[in-house]
Each structure stands twice: as structure tokens, then as C-alpha cells.
Design a protein around this motif. Structure first.
Motif, PDB file in Angstrom:
ATOM      1  N   LEU A  72      -1.651 -14.543  -4.764  1.00  0.00           N
ATOM      2  CA  LEU A  72      -0.712 -14.312  -5.857  1.00  0.00           C
ATOM      3  C   LEU A  72      -1.197 -13.154  -6.723  1.00  0.00           C
ATOM      4  N   ARG A  73      -0.774 -11.945  -6.358  1.00  0.00           N
ATOM      5  CA  ARG A  73      -1.136 -10.771  -7.145  1.00  0.00           C
ATOM      6  C   ARG A  73      -0.188 -10.618  -8.325  1.00  0.00           C
ATOM      7  N   PRO A  74      -0.693 -10.340  -9.521  1.00  0.00           N
ATOM      8  CA  PRO A  74       0.172 -10.124 -10.681  1.00  0.00           C
ATOM      9  C   PRO A  74       1.158  -8.982 -10.431  1.00  0.00           C
ATOM     10  N   ASP A  75       2.374  -9.132 -10.929  1.00  0.00           N
ATOM     11  CA  ASP A  75       3.422  -8.137 -10.704  1.00  0.00           C
ATOM     12  C   ASP A  75       3.405  -7.092 -11.819  1.00  0.00           C
ATOM     13  N   SER A  76       3.607  -5.830 -11.446  1.00  0.00           N
ATOM     14  CA  SER A  76       3.598  -4.740 -12.423  1.00  0.00           C
ATOM     15  C   SER A  76       4.982  -4.142 -12.642  1.00  0.00           C
ATOM     16  N   MET A  77       5.970  -4.567 -11.855  1.00  0.00           N
ATOM     17  CA  MET A  77       7.281  -3.921 -11.875  1.00  0.00           C
ATOM     18  C   MET A  77       8.277  -4.627 -12.789  1.00  0.00           C
ATOM     19  N   ARG A  78       8.414  -5.925 -12.655  1.00  0.00           N
ATOM     20  CA  ARG A  78       9.428  -6.674 -13.390  1.00  0.00           C
ATOM     21  C   ARG A  78       8.952  -7.089 -14.775  1.00  0.00           C
ATOM     22  N   LEU A  79       9.927  -7.354 -15.634  1.00  0.00           N
ATOM     23  CA  LEU A  79       9.635  -7.915 -16.945  1.00  0.00           C
ATOM     24  C   LEU A  79      10.031  -9.388 -16.964  1.00  0.00           C
ATOM     25  N   SER A 278       0.682   2.216   1.664  1.00  0.00           N
ATOM     26  CA  SER A 278      -0.647   1.674   1.969  1.00  0.00           C
ATOM     27  C   SER A 278      -1.512   1.451   0.727  1.00  0.00           C
ATOM     28  N   ILE A 279      -1.053   1.950  -0.426  1.00  0.00           N
ATOM     29  CA  ILE A 279      -1.827   1.803  -1.667  1.00  0.00           C
ATOM     30  C   ILE A 279      -1.796   0.350  -2.137  1.00  0.00           C
ATOM     31  N   GLU A 280      -2.937  -0.162  -2.555  1.00  0.00           N
ATOM     32  CA  GLU A 280      -3.025  -1.568  -2.957  1.00  0.00           C
ATOM     33  C   GLU A 280      -3.169  -1.749  -4.462  1.00  0.00           C
ATOM     34  N   THR A 281      -3.694  -0.760  -5.168  1.00  0.00           N
ATOM     35  CA  THR A 281      -3.896  -0.921  -6.615  1.00  0.00           C
ATOM     36  C   THR A 281      -2.765  -0.262  -7.401  1.00  0.00           C
ATOM     37  N   VAL A 282      -2.405  -0.884  -8.514  1.00  0.00           N
ATOM     38  CA  VAL A 282      -1.335  -0.372  -9.373  1.00  0.00           C
ATOM     39  C   VAL A 282      -1.728   0.978  -9.966  1.00  0.00           C
ATOM     40  N   GLN A 283      -2.997   1.123 -10.350  1.00  0.00           N
ATOM     41  CA  GLN A 283      -3.456   2.370 -10.955  1.00  0.00           C
ATOM     42  C   GLN A 283      -3.225   3.550 -10.017  1.00  0.00           C
TER      43      GLN A 283
END
Length: 398
Positions: A72-79, A278-283
Motif C-alpha cells: 500500500l504505497r501512499p498516493d500523490s495524485m488524488r485529493l 519505470s520510475i518508482e519514486t514521486v520525487q
């Protein structure tokens, strides 16, 4: 407050009551038709993301779109507001149909907002009824009130905010509007700058009244708390201060492909697409997408402006055929402008109805008096969304 508003507006106003009931019943009938023809069509790709967020909030208290409970990775897209609403459905043990019925009922209240705002602006009862009728007939609203997406609830909250400022006479209305604007932000980040733009206008308008100016400044501070809280959450979670990665996604997947002119550029884009996937990190995702779309825009600034201008107007009508064809299982292989002239009778009718409504707005706009406070506010809001829709296509659907 909303219940009192509904009752007071509909009391002894039978024509408006008929319009509101017509709009609600039409959408409920359409919901029944969709459930019989293609029940899964109320879910789009975005819908599935919202449902997974709601499920994970309910089951694990984690804000994640992952379908794997072990990852369960935290989501960065939705509010958070819409997923919270879906998690409430799970808590109450209700199906998604209850959410759609609730959304459809909200369109009835939106009709009342539109009637009162128009009546306040024009002083003409018939114009208020006309505006309410056009909203009830609006194909975009019919479609999105029957999908598991944020558009209609977002529409309700934005109209609530504008109604709160234009209709009541008490000065604290600016603060109430700040709260509803903040809730709207927690649905779709595209609105983030609009309240600041409107409150700046109101601050200038009330510059001679110290009390009113102070309340407007307080309202701005209250509104800014909403993005600040979510930016702080993202900074703690991802070590970067941002509101959402949605704009980066929309620009890379929707805007940059329109700049492609030959096979060489298509090959380069495909390679970058594979790298992004292929990128895994949000940064790293944010940095790479920003680098790619800034590079693409700087290489072709003139074409970028043309695409933004064209999409800003056409996006208001272009998606309709595809939406209804998909939801009602109509086959239509036409693309582009041909979709406006070929296809199923129903989708063609709805498309041209939408064109008529947009045309009425564009034709009547120059004849309005800009001394009217309501018209200035609505114009700022309308053109804010039209301009931004050229940059981020999905955000035009409001």
C-alpha cells in the motif's frame, strides 16, 4: 442552511419546481437505462482509482490506490474528499448506486443556485428560469452525474461558494465560501488559484470598508489552510511540498503528444514514456515530467499556444460523443470533427445541444454589463476553467 435555501426557493415557485424535478427525474431515468444497458460504464479508469482509495481508507486507514493490500504505497495524485465519501459508503454498507443518486440530487440544488444567481444578476425572473432550464438540459451534467467521478460534486461546491458570496447580505459569507472552496479543492486541484483570484477582486472592491476588507483577508487565510494541510502531508510523506502530481500526469500524457509532428519525435516520446513508467519514486517522477514538458513547450512555443487556444474551446464539446457512445454501447468509429456530423442519433443530438448552450454563452457574453458584480465573478470563474482546460484537458469537464 441548504435545506432552508431549497424550501424557501421552491416555495410558491411552481415553474422552478417543475424544472428541478424534470432535471432530477431525467438523470434518474438515464441512470436506470445505463444500469440495464451497461452497468459497469459508471466506472472509468479514474473511478477505479477513487474506489481503491476508498476501500483502502476503510480497510487499512491508508490513502493508497494499490490493489495489493501487502503493498500500500501512499498516493500523490488524488485529493481526499471523494475517497472519504466512498469509504463512508463502505462503512454504511451501501452500494455505489446510492452515491450516484446522492450526486443526482445535488444537481437539483445546483439548478436552484443557478436560478438565484441569474435572477440576482439580471433582475429578471424569466432569465433565471431559462438559465435553470439550460442547466437541466446540459448533456455534460447528465453524463457526469451518472459516473463515479468528482465532476458533479465539485460543480456543487464551486456553485455553493459563488452563491454564498453573491446572494446573502451578511459579511461572514466570505468565510463560509472559503470553507466550500476549500472542500472543492479537496476534490480537484485545478481550482487552487480561482479563490485567490476572486478574493483579490473582493478585497479591491471592499478596500474602503475596513471591516469587509478584514473579513475577506480572514477568508483568504482560512482557504489557504486547505492546500497547506495537504502540501504538508505530501512533504511529510514524499519529502516534497506539492499539492498533487495530477498536472504533471495530464501534461505528459495529454498535452505533449499533441506537439508530436513526425516519427522521430514519436519514437523519442515513446522512449520517455517507458522511462516515466519505470520510475518508482514521486520525487523523480515530478522532476522528470517537469523536465520533459518544459523542454517540449520551449521547443515549440507557438504551437503550444495554438493547442491551448484550440483545446480551451473545443474541449467543451469534443468529448461528448465518445462519452455517450461508450456508456450506452453505441458504435462510432469516427474521429475528430467528423464526430459532430456522424454517429448515433442520440449522441449527435446531445453534442449539438451542448454546442448550442456553449454558443448562447459566447454570443450573449459581450452584451452584458460588467458593472454587475455577479457577472464579473462568474466571468472570472468561467474563463479561468476555459483557459486551464487548454493546458490540462481533463480539467475542462467542470
Amino acid at each position: 442552511l441548504i435545506c432552508l435555501f431549497v424550501l424557501s426557493t421552491l416555495y410558491k415557485n411552481k415553474p422552478l419546481l417543475v424544472i428541478v424535478l424534470f432535471g432530477i427525474i431525467t438523470k434518474l431515468v438515464y441512470l436506470v437505462v445505463v444500469q440495464n444497458i451497461n452497468p459497469n460504464s459508471v466506472f472509468l479508469a479514474d473511478s477505479n482509482g477513487y474506489v481503491r482509495l476508498g476501500e483502502n481508507l476503510y480497510n487499512h486507514l491508508i490513502f493508497s490506490q494499490s490493489g495489493d493490500s501487502n503493498l500500500l504505497r501512499p498516493d500523490s495524485m488524488r485529493l481526499p474528499l471523494y475517497p472519504l465519501l466512498i469509504s463512508l459508503l463502505y462503512w454504511l454498507d451501501l452500494s455505489i448506486l446510492y452515491l450516484l443518486v446522492f450526486i443526482i440530487l445535488l444537481t437539483g440544488i445546483c439548478t436552484l443556485f443557478i436560478y438565484q444567481i441569474t435572477f440576482k444578476m439580471t433582475g429578471k425572473y424569466k432569465f433565471g428560469l431559462l438559465a435553470a432550464s439550460l442547466y437541466c438540459l446540459d448533456p455534460i451534467t447528465l453524463y457526469f452525474s451518472n459516473t463515479v467521478l468528482t465532476e458533479t460534486l465539485f460543480q456543487f461546491l464551486v456553485l455553493s461558494s459563488i452563491w454564498l458570496v453573491l446572494i446573502p447580505q451578511y459579511k461572514s459569507k466570505y468565510i463560509y465560501a472559503a470553507l466550500t472552496f476549500g472542500l472543492a479543492l479537496y476534490l480537484r486541484p485545478v481550482i487552487v488559484l480561482l479563490p485567490i483570484l476572486l478574493y483579490t477582486y473582493w478585497a479591491v472592491k471592499n478596500k474602503n470598508s475596513i471591516q469587509s476588507k478584514s473579513i475577506v483577508h480572514l477568508a483568504i487565510a482560512i482557504y489557504l489552510m486547505f492546500p497547506a494541510v495537504w502540501i504538508a502531508r505530501n512533504y511529510i510523506t514524499f519529502n516534497q511540498p506539492f499539492l498533487s502530481t495530477l498536472l504533471s500526469i495530464n501534461l505528459f500524457h495529454h498535452f505533449i503528444p499533441q506537439l508530436i509532428e513526425n516519427n522521430e519525435e514519436q519514437v523519442l516520446y515513446n522512449a520517455k514514456y517507458q522511462e516515466i513508467e519505470s520510475i518508482e519514486t514521486v520525487q523523480e517522477f515530478r522532476l522528470k515530467t517537469q523536465e520533459y514538458y518544459l523542454e517540449a513547450i520551449l521547443k515549440k512555443p507557438f504551437k503550444s499556444v495554438l493547442i491551448i487556444a484550440n483545446t480551451s474551446l473545443m474541449v467543451l464539446i469534443k468529448p461528448l460523443n465518445a462519452y455517450f457512445d461508450l456508456q450506452l454501447n453505441f458504435k462510432n468509429d469516427r474521429v475528430g470533427i467528423n464526430k459532430l456530423f456522424h454517429g448515433h442519433t442520440f449522441t449527435l443530438f446531445m453534442t449539438w445541444l451542448q454546442i448550442l448552450i456553449v454558443a448562447l454563452f459566447l454570443v450573449s457574453f459581450p452584451f452584458n454589463s460588467f458593472k454587475n458584480d455577479g457577472l464579473i465573478v462568474l466571468s472570472l470563474a468561467a474563463f479561468y476553467f476555459i483557459i486551464l482546460s487548454g493546458i490540462s484537458v481533463p480539467d475542462a469537464r467542470f
